[in-house]
Design an enzyme around this catalytic site. Structure first.
Site, PDB file in Angstrom:
ATOM      1  N   TYR A  87      -7.384  18.180  11.349  1.00 33.84           N
ATOM      2  CA  TYR A  87      -6.671  16.948  11.742  1.00 33.84           C
ATOM      3  C   TYR A  87      -6.115  17.058  13.162  1.00 33.84           C
ATOM      4  CZ  TYR A  87      -6.530  16.178   6.634  1.00 33.84           C
ATOM      5  OH  TYR A  87      -6.837  16.037   5.306  1.00 33.84           O
TER       6      TYR A  87
ATOM      7  N   HIS B 248     -11.250  23.585   2.886  1.00 35.72           N
ATOM      8  CA  HIS B 248     -11.350  22.126   3.011  1.00 35.72           C
ATOM      9  C   HIS B 248     -12.627  21.554   2.392  1.00 35.72           C
ATOM     10  CE1 HIS B 248      -9.726  18.791   5.885  1.00 35.72           C
ATOM     11  NE2 HIS B 248     -10.210  18.254   4.806  1.00 35.72           N
TER      12      HIS B 248
ATOM     13  N   ASN C 247     -12.452  19.270  -2.397  1.00 36.59           N
ATOM     14  CA  ASN C 247     -13.786  18.659  -2.447  1.00 36.59           C
ATOM     15  C   ASN C 247     -14.805  19.506  -3.206  1.00 36.59           C
ATOM     16  OD1 ASN C 247     -13.143  16.262  -0.883  1.00 36.59           O
ATOM     17  ND2 ASN C 247     -12.872  17.682   0.822  1.00 36.59           N
TER      18      ASN C 247
ATOM     19  N   GLN D 224      -7.974  19.808  -4.325  1.00 36.96           N
ATOM     20  CA  GLN D 224      -7.635  18.506  -3.722  1.00 36.96           C
ATOM     21  C   GLN D 224      -8.910  17.674  -3.598  1.00 36.96           C
ATOM     22  OE1 GLN D 224      -6.306  17.064   0.586  1.00 36.96           O
ATOM     23  NE2 GLN D 224      -4.703  18.308  -0.320  1.00 36.96           N
TER      24      GLN D 224
ATOM     25  N   TRP E 241      -6.474  13.344  -2.843  1.00 35.08           N
ATOM     26  CA  TRP E 241      -6.474  12.781  -1.490  1.00 35.08           C
ATOM     27  C   TRP E 241      -6.855  11.297  -1.603  1.00 35.08           C
ATOM     28  CZ3 TRP E 241     -11.108  10.897   0.369  1.00 35.08           C
ATOM     29  CH2 TRP E 241     -12.320  11.561   0.133  1.00 35.08           C
TER      30      TRP E 241
ATOM     31  N   PRO F 181      -4.982   8.639  -2.318  1.00 38.22           N
ATOM     32  CA  PRO F 181      -4.529   8.079  -3.601  1.00 38.22           C
ATOM     33  C   PRO F 181      -4.609   6.547  -3.645  1.00 38.22           C
ATOM     34  CG  PRO F 181      -2.655   8.858  -2.306  1.00 38.22           C
ATOM     35  CD  PRO F 181      -3.888   9.345  -1.610  1.00 38.22           C
TER      36      PRO F 181
ATOM     37  N   SER G 105       1.117   7.112   5.468  1.00 35.59           N
ATOM     38  CA  SER G 105       1.420   5.864   6.179  1.00 35.59           C
ATOM     39  C   SER G 105       2.114   6.217   7.474  1.00 35.59           C
ATOM     40  CB  SER G 105       2.332   4.948   5.359  1.00 35.59           C
ATOM     41  OG  SER G 105       2.662   3.824   6.154  1.00 35.59           O
TER      42      SER G 105
ATOM     43  N   ASN H 103       6.508   4.346  -0.801  1.00 37.52           N
ATOM     44  CA  ASN H 103       5.624   5.273  -1.516  1.00 37.52           C
ATOM     45  C   ASN H 103       6.390   6.402  -2.204  1.00 37.52           C
ATOM     46  OD1 ASN H 103       3.551   3.674  -0.574  1.00 37.52           O
ATOM     47  ND2 ASN H 103       2.963   5.054   1.094  1.00 37.52           N
TER      48      ASN H 103
HETATM   49  N1  LIG Z   1      -9.077  17.161   1.510  1.00 36.37           N
HETATM   50  C1  LIG Z   1      -9.704  16.155   2.057  1.00 36.37           C
HETATM   51  O1  LIG Z   1     -10.923  16.190   2.282  1.00 36.37           O
HETATM   52  C2  LIG Z   1      -8.938  14.923   2.419  1.00 36.37           C
HETATM   53  C3  LIG Z   1      -9.601  13.729   2.757  1.00 36.37           C
HETATM   54  C4  LIG Z   1      -8.845  12.600   3.055  1.00 36.37           C
HETATM   55  C5  LIG Z   1      -7.452  12.680   3.015  1.00 36.37           C
HETATM   56  N2  LIG Z   1      -6.819  13.854   2.702  1.00 36.37           N
HETATM   57  C6  LIG Z   1      -5.328  13.953   2.618  1.00 36.37           C
HETATM   58  O2  LIG Z   1      -4.867  12.896   1.771  1.00 36.37           O
HETATM   59  C7  LIG Z   1      -3.923  12.097   2.504  1.00 36.37           C
HETATM   60  C8  LIG Z   1      -3.975  10.651   2.034  1.00 36.37           C
HETATM   61  O3  LIG Z   1      -5.265  10.121   2.142  1.00 36.37           O
HETATM   62  P1  LIG Z   1      -5.698   9.045   3.230  1.00 36.37           P
HETATM   63  O4  LIG Z   1      -4.758   9.137   4.364  1.00 36.37           O
HETATM   64  O5  LIG Z   1      -7.124   9.235   3.525  1.00 36.37           O
HETATM   65  O6  LIG Z   1      -5.570   7.644   2.499  1.00 36.37           O
HETATM   66  P2  LIG Z   1      -4.529   6.859   1.571  1.00 36.37           P
HETATM   67  O7  LIG Z   1      -3.217   7.580   1.521  1.00 36.37           O
HETATM   68  O8  LIG Z   1      -5.221   6.527   0.308  1.00 36.37           O
HETATM   69  O9  LIG Z   1      -4.375   5.498   2.359  1.00 36.37           O
HETATM   70  C9  LIG Z   1      -3.772   5.410   3.607  1.00 36.37           C
HETATM   71  C10 LIG Z   1      -3.880   3.949   4.055  1.00 36.37           C
HETATM   72  O10 LIG Z   1      -3.058   3.121   3.230  1.00 36.37           O
HETATM   73  C11 LIG Z   1      -2.129   2.400   4.039  1.00 36.37           C
HETATM   74  N3  LIG Z   1      -0.856   2.376   3.266  1.00 36.37           N
HETATM   75  C12 LIG Z   1      -0.047   3.419   2.986  1.00 36.37           C
HETATM   76  N4  LIG Z   1       0.976   3.028   2.200  1.00 36.37           N
HETATM   77  C13 LIG Z   1       0.824   1.701   1.987  1.00 36.37           C
HETATM   78  C14 LIG Z   1       1.568   0.756   1.242  1.00 36.37           C
HETATM   79  N5  LIG Z   1       2.661   1.090   0.560  1.00 36.37           N
HETATM   80  N6  LIG Z   1       1.115  -0.535   1.248  1.00 36.37           N
HETATM   81  C15 LIG Z   1      -0.009  -0.882   1.923  1.00 36.37           C
HETATM   82  N7  LIG Z   1      -0.751  -0.028   2.643  1.00 36.37           N
HETATM   83  C16 LIG Z   1      -0.340   1.268   2.669  1.00 36.37           C
HETATM   84  C17 LIG Z   1      -2.018   3.183   5.319  1.00 36.37           C
HETATM   85  O11 LIG Z   1      -1.728   2.324   6.395  1.00 36.37           O
HETATM   86  P3  LIG Z   1      -0.573   2.636   7.499  1.00 36.37           P
HETATM   87  O12 LIG Z   1      -0.679   4.080   7.888  1.00 36.37           O
HETATM   88  O13 LIG Z   1      -0.925   1.692   8.608  1.00 36.37           O
HETATM   89  O14 LIG Z   1       0.725   2.303   6.838  1.00 36.37           O
HETATM   90  C18 LIG Z   1      -3.441   3.733   5.472  1.00 36.37           C
HETATM   91  O15 LIG Z   1      -4.284   2.747   6.027  1.00 36.37           O
HETATM   92  C19 LIG Z   1      -4.365  12.293   3.954  1.00 36.37           C
HETATM   93  O16 LIG Z   1      -3.403  11.887   4.888  1.00 36.37           O
HETATM   94  C20 LIG Z   1      -4.659  13.772   3.971  1.00 36.37           C
HETATM   95  O17 LIG Z   1      -3.466  14.526   4.058  1.00 36.37           O
HETATM   96  C21 LIG Z   1      -7.537  14.971   2.405  1.00 36.37           C
END
Ligand SMILES: NC(=O)c1ccc[n+]([C@@H]2O[C@H](COP(=O)([O-])OP(=O)(O)OC[C@H]3O[C@@H](n4cnc5c(N)ncnc54)[C@H](OP(=O)(O)O)[C@@H]3O)[C@@H](O)[C@H]2O)c1
Length: 302
Positions: free
Chosen positions: A55, A113, A142, A163, A189, A191, A235, A244
């Site tokens: 990241y 990862h 993954n 994860q 991840w 969620p 977010s 959240n």
């Molecule tokens: N291990 C892996 O391969 C892997 C892959 C992906 C992610 N991850 C981890 O998982 C974490 C979360 O996943 P993600 O970031 O991909 O996606 P996510 O948490 O499912 O979704 C994030 C999105 O939702 C929006 N959001 C957040 N809270 C909200 C709410 N209450 N209402 C409306 N929209 C909302 C955010 O927008 P804003 O930011 O504009 O508020 C952003 O666009 C990552 O940050 C990372 O740490 C790990």
């Protein structure tokens, strides 16, 4: 919002380490705003931060924690080893680099990862770092069911966490049965599936939310928490960070849980890690990075 940390739910990993079941993820949080975001997250009450070498914001995460006034021991910190650092020696060196960037003596959880390349060699390094106390817990990310079972069967020290993508449209329920057999804690991840498939507007989630005075986002988090899954929503907006985190004062009924179970499409909202073309793509990224490719321009999800 004044957040009472007593409201937090915890899971206990197979080695006895306690992990807050809700954390803050910083994937796609640019280096320019990451320090502000993590500062906000700690201020509103998060005590679990999820970052990764890939990241490119570990330094900002470390700076925010150091300046926050929150005791390092009160923050559960995760990072992940990226593919080009897989293999004995290389993995150790990369975790030592992460320790420096994160300004910390230890990391609470280090994950592999991706399930590709020399993951077994990388694991041997993680096990040594774990035994030395530089890392309090180790896990994977993954790893689909076949790779996870292989990894558990052919390693003496089992991963403590896996994860994976886990949201209402891709629930990974079968995987959870296998994780339970090996004492692997499931972590989600995306969620919210990053909102793909119109998840924030989903009618079933909206109706359940209305019954509790909660948003679809809060219903999605609560559903995973009640399944025993660790969640790390992202977010960049402080008010959404607060929203959240505000998921400990209601619970979903068995019927509501069953309604959400029916939303499962058993398909990734992103891509399959079993897709041969994607595996080729990962290999290509590793190759390109070796030749000084500007990795920050990679737009794909991992
Ligand atoms: N291990 C892996 O391969 C892997 C892959 C992906 C992610 N991850 C981890 O998982 C974490 C979360 O996943 P993600 O970031 O991909 O996606 P996510 O948490 O499912 O979704 C994030 C999105 O939702 C929006 N959001 C957040 N809270 C909200 C709410 N209450 N209402 C409306 N929209 C909302 C955010 O927008 P804003 O930011 O504009 O508020 C952003 O666009 C990552 O940050 C990372 O740490 C790990």
């Amino acid at each position: 919002m004044a957040f009472d940390s007593n409201d937090m739910m915890y899971v206990t990993l197979s080695n006895g380490v306690k992990m807050p079941q809700l954390g803050y993820g910083v994937y796609q949080v640019g280096a320019e705003e990451c320090e502000r975001c993590v500062t906000d997250a700690l201020e509103v009450g998060y005590r679990h931060i999820d970052t990764a070498q890939s990241y490119f914001n570990e330094e900002q995460v470390g700076a925010a924690i150091a300046a926050s006034g929150v005791d390092r021991d009160d923050v559960f910190l995760t990072t992940k080893v990226w593919l080009e650092h897989y293999g004995e020696g290389a993995t150790r060196a990369s975790v030592e680099d992460s320790l420096r960037k994160l300004q910390t003596e230890y990391i609470d959880l280090v994950l592999l990862h991706q399930p590709f390349g020399d993951a077994f060699g990388a694991w041997r390094d993680l096990v040594r770092l774990y035994e030395e106390g530089k890392v309090r817990a180790i896990g994977i990310s993954n790893f689909y069911v076949d790779r996870m079972v292989e990894f558990c069967e052919f390693n003496e020290v089992k991963p403590m966490v896996n994860q994976m993508e886990r949201h209402p449209l891709n629930q990974n329920t079968e995987l959870m049965e296998w994780e339970k057999k090996y004492g692997v804690v499931p972590e989600a991840w995306a969620p919210f599936g990053e909102g793909r498939g119109d998840l924030f507007e989903n009618e079933v989630l909206a109706q359940i939310g209305a019954a509790h005075g909660k948003s679809t986002a809060q219903v999605m988090l609560r559903w995973n928490l009640q399944r025993g899954v660790v969640v790390i929503p992202k977010s960049v907006h402080r008010e959404r960070m607060e929203q959240n985190l505000d998921v400990f004062d209601f619970s979903l009924s068995d019927e509501e849980m069953a309604q959400i179970a029916l939303l499962d499409t058993e398909t990734s909202s992103f891509f399959s890690h079993a897709d041969p073309k994607m595996i080729q793509w990962f290999a290509q990224i590793v190759e390109e990075r070796k030749t000084n490719h500007d990795h920050r321009k990679d737009k794909k999800n991992w």
